[in-house]
Design an enzyme around this catalytic site. Structure first.
Site: not given
Ligand code: UD1
Ligand code: CA
Length: 473
Positions: A10, A17, A77, A82-83, A389-390
């Site tokens: 992902l 941040r 995406q 969200g993840t 050289n130049y």
């Molecule tokens: C996430 C986990 C958290 C875990 C942590 C570990 C969730 C809800 N939370 O939080 O439990 O402890 O990782 O590092 O999963 N991403 C997408 N699409 C999205 C959102 C995120 O591809 O819509 C990707 C981000 O690019 C990233 C990863 O998913 O690589 C995690 O997303 P991030 O926002 O960093 O989640 P955390 O808040 O770190």
């Molecule tokens: Ca993260």
């Protein structure tokens, strides 16, 4: 046979941040992007298929993936949902059954070994889901692993949604999971965005599966540094430090002396031979290769540079250069792209060399610029020589033979050739070729105007000194 049918990374998040114009996963530690580190670990597993979810700065990320992992398929995406949402997209048109690994693109310290252990654990328990967890000394920002009274995994609660007692939990979700594909697909359809971030959380799948009576497991790794995620620049620095310590440790185990690992920065891509000594304040970057028993540093930067055995490089900056065996460089030398120093060459202080070859045992010891030149063997380039050289529009070549002696402060105006065994007189501006064995001299003849100071600088200390000297005669 591969135990993994699919691996998903992902990487669509904006990395808000980081406060950066670049995608978060393209930031680097130890000379490799965050996502390339993750892919490197996954590549040790031999998954049948690899998918990366991209979103923010997608062109940049896709270009980069094409370079570092051409077999990865990208899934787009468009909005950050969200993840869970990202995983759902990645699961479109995949096999219905099998095992899937899910990782985030921002945990670069993860190793292939730990992933293999996670797979073994998952396979041995026959769980529907296995979460990689760890005890984090400071769990702030991570999802917390909530266990039931019998110690089994019950659910994962995000920091932003956790109550005070849940926040006390030190066990965190690494964001790395194995799932049975069919179970994951079914559970993701039930995930809602009913939480503080209004996002579909992948982590909600754990409670959903458990409520359906499926087996969910946690595999706790003891090395918490492996699963540290990077969300901001402070974490980028912390993870970079840990990665560097790992690289230095591995090199020391393999026979490299590193005097001060705290001030030595080495990229994962560097190759360093045995009995090399690395002095403090040194950076070794890119595809740099260093032969056995070389001494590098203090305060030296090598970028994509090849260093022969037993060479010594002090207080210098070298990029895309080749340095022969037993050569000595520095202090304060700048070797630029296309520099090739043959074996036993010596290059000294305040010397800059670009796109030039210096023949075996030749010396450029002090205060010189050499550009677009070929220098033979056993030649000495006098102090403060400049290869001109130049001409302001184009660069021209200079050829200097074997056993040549270039006098100090010579200007060699290119294109020009100095034959084997030739000399140039100090202070010459050489614009014509100098044949083999000749002395090239190009400066006005000196004349002394006797008594000038006594006449023109009467009453000065110089005049007084000159008079005294006259009197003594
Ligand atoms: C996430 C986990 C958290 C875990 C942590 C570990 C969730 C809800 N939370 O939080 O439990 O402890 O990782 O590092 O999963 N991403 C997408 N699409 C999205 C959102 C995120 O591809 O819509 C990707 C981000 O690019 C990233 C990863 O998913 O690589 C995690 O997303 P991030 O926002 O960093 O989640 P955390 O808040 O770190
Ligand atoms: Ca993260």
């Amino acid at each position: 046979m591969s135990q993994l049918d699919l691996a998903i990374v992902l990487a669509a998040g904006e990395g808000t941040r980081m406060k950066s114009s670049r995608a978060k996963v393209l930031h680097e530690i130890a000379g490799r992007s965050l996502i390339a580190h993750v892919l490197h670990a996954i590549n040790q597993l031999d998954a049948k298929e690899l998918r990366v979810v991209v979103g923010a700065a997608k062109e940049e990320v896709i270009d980069h993936l094409n370079q570092v992992s051409p077999k990865a398929k990208t899934v787009f995406q468009e909005v950050r949902g969200g993840t869970g949402h990202a995983t759902r997209l990645a699961l479109e048109a995949t096999a219905e059954n099998g095992t899937v690994l899910i990782c985030a693109g921002d945990t670069p310290l993860l190793t292939g070994n730990t992933l293999s252990e996670l797979i073994s654990k998952h396979n041995s328990t026959g769980a529907s889901a296995t979460v990689l967890t760890t005890q984090m000394p400071d769990p702030t920002g991570y999802g917390r692993v909530i266990r039931d009274n019998s110690g089994d995994l019950a659910e994962i609660v995000e920091e932003k949604d956790a109550n005070d007692s849940q926040k006390q939990t030190l066990e965190i979700n690494s964001g790395v999971y194995l799932f049975a594909l069919a179970d994951l697909k079914a559970a993701l359809n039930q995930v809602t965005g009913n939480n503080s971030q209004k996002e579909e959380y992948l982590t909600d799948v754990i409670a959903i599966l458990r409520n359906e009576g499926k087996k969910v497991a946690a595999f706790a790794t003891h090395d918490y540094t492996e699963v540290m995620g990077i969300n901001d620049r402070a974490q980028l620095s912390t993870c970079g430090f840990i990665m560097n310590a790992r690289i230095c440790d591995a090199l020391m185990q393999s026979g490299v002396t590193i005097i001060d690992p705290m001030s030595t920065w080495i990229d994962v891509t560097a190759e360093i031979g045995i009995d090399v000594v690395i002095e403090p304040g040194t950076a070794i970057k890119g595809a740099t290769r260093i032969g056995a028993s070389a001494v590098i540093g203090p305060r030296t930067t090598l970028i994509n540079t090849e260093v022969g055995a037993q060479a010594k490089i002090f207080e210098s900056h070298c990029e895309s250069a080749i340095i022969g065996a037993g050569a000595q460089v520095g202090p304060f030398t700048h070797l630029r792209a296309g520099t090739k120093l043959s074996d036993q060459v010596r290059v000294g202080s305040f010397v800059e060399i670009k796109n030039s070859t210096i023949g075996q045992s030749s010396k450029v010891p002090h205060l010189s610029y050499v550009g677009d030149a070929t220098v033979g063997a056993h030649t000495n380039i006098g102090a403060a020589t400049v290869v001109v050289n130049y001409d302001g529009v184009e660069k021209h070549q200079t050829v200097i033979g074997d056993h040549v002696r270039i006098g100090s402060d010579s200007m060699l105006v290119a294109p020009v050739t100095i034959g084997d065994g030739a000399y140039t007189a100090a202070g010459s501006v050489i614009t014509e070729d100098v044949p083999a064995g000749a002395l090239g001299i190009a400066r006005s003849k000196q004349s002394n105007i006797l008594g000038w100071v006594l006449k023109k600088r009467k009453g000065t200390k110089s005049a007084e000194a000159a008079t005294k000297r006259e009197g003594q005669k």
